[in-house]
Scaffold this active site. Structure first.
Site, PDB file in Angstrom:
ATOM      1  N   HIS A   7       0.827  -1.211   0.000  1.00  0.00           N
ATOM      2  CA  HIS A   7       0.000   0.000   0.000  1.00  0.00           C
ATOM      3  C   HIS A   7       0.859   1.257   0.000  1.00  0.00           C
ATOM      4  O   HIS A   7       2.040   1.220   0.327  1.00  0.00           O
ATOM      5  CB  HIS A   7      -0.986   0.047   1.176  1.00  0.00           C
ATOM      6  CG  HIS A   7      -0.356   0.001   2.537  1.00  0.00           C
ATOM      7  ND1 HIS A   7      -0.160  -1.169   3.236  1.00  0.00           N
ATOM      8  CD2 HIS A   7       0.100   0.985   3.353  1.00  0.00           C
ATOM      9  CE1 HIS A   7       0.394  -0.894   4.408  1.00  0.00           C
ATOM     10  NE2 HIS A   7       0.577   0.399   4.502  1.00  0.00           N
ATOM     11  N   GLU A 128       7.674   0.972   5.099  1.00  0.00           N
ATOM     12  CA  GLU A 128       7.125  -0.064   5.960  1.00  0.00           C
ATOM     13  C   GLU A 128       7.327  -1.401   5.255  1.00  0.00           C
ATOM     14  O   GLU A 128       7.119  -1.487   4.037  1.00  0.00           O
ATOM     15  CB  GLU A 128       5.621   0.193   6.162  1.00  0.00           C
ATOM     16  CG  GLU A 128       4.897  -0.853   6.998  1.00  0.00           C
ATOM     17  CD  GLU A 128       3.404  -0.566   7.154  1.00  0.00           C
ATOM     18  OE1 GLU A 128       2.844   0.243   6.380  1.00  0.00           O
ATOM     19  OE2 GLU A 128       2.789  -1.152   8.069  1.00  0.00           O
TER      20      GLU A 128
HETATM   21 CO    CO Z   1       1.098   1.335   6.301  1.00  0.00          CO
END
Ligand code: CO
Length: 132
Positions: A7, A128
């Site tokens: 994402h 991330e």
């Molecule tokens: Co995230």
């Protein structure tokens, strides 16, 4: 080591307004709001055919995105999340490479372990990694 883009996260000051933009103006499927107290954010996921957009709004007093939103008052892209098969192997490799990992693996928005990497080591972008 890197798999798919899981994402792109966008920090917002008004999650309901941001959700409406993606749902109504852009015609995307959006999830329900989810509070993640351990991460200091409330999230909504926008589902796209090839990836997701994570809308993030601060939750609580010490939200890690509060300072970002002070500097970016209209909101903005906050981090990219890439998939890895084994988070512990990723941590070991990154430590060997001298990259800074911002915390121990924590459970992320999808109930899977995640880590965050220092933007200064990754082209000015907060990264991330999520184990899938
Ligand atoms: Co995230």
């Amino acid at each position: 080591m890197l798999g798919k883009l899981n994402h792109v996260a966008i920090a917002v000051t008004d999650l309901k307004a941001a959700t409406a933009i993606y749902r109504d103006t852009l015609g995307a499927n959006v999830s329900a709001e989810t509070d993640l107290p351990e991460h200091g954010v409330t999230t909504v996921f926008v589902e796209l055919p090839n990836t997701k957009i994570e809308l993030l709004q601060p939750l609580g007093d010490n939200s890690p995105i509060a300072r970002f939103l002070e500097k970016n008052c209209d909101g903005g892209i906050h981090h990219l999340c890439y998939e890895v098969e084994d988070i512990n192997a990723a941590v070991a490799k990154l430590q060997t490479e001298g990259a800074r990992i911002l915390s121990e693996p924590k459970t992320g928005a999808h109930g899977k372990p995640v880590i965050f990497l220092h933007p200064k080591d990754f082209c000015g972008t907060l990264v991330e990694l999520e184990q899938v």
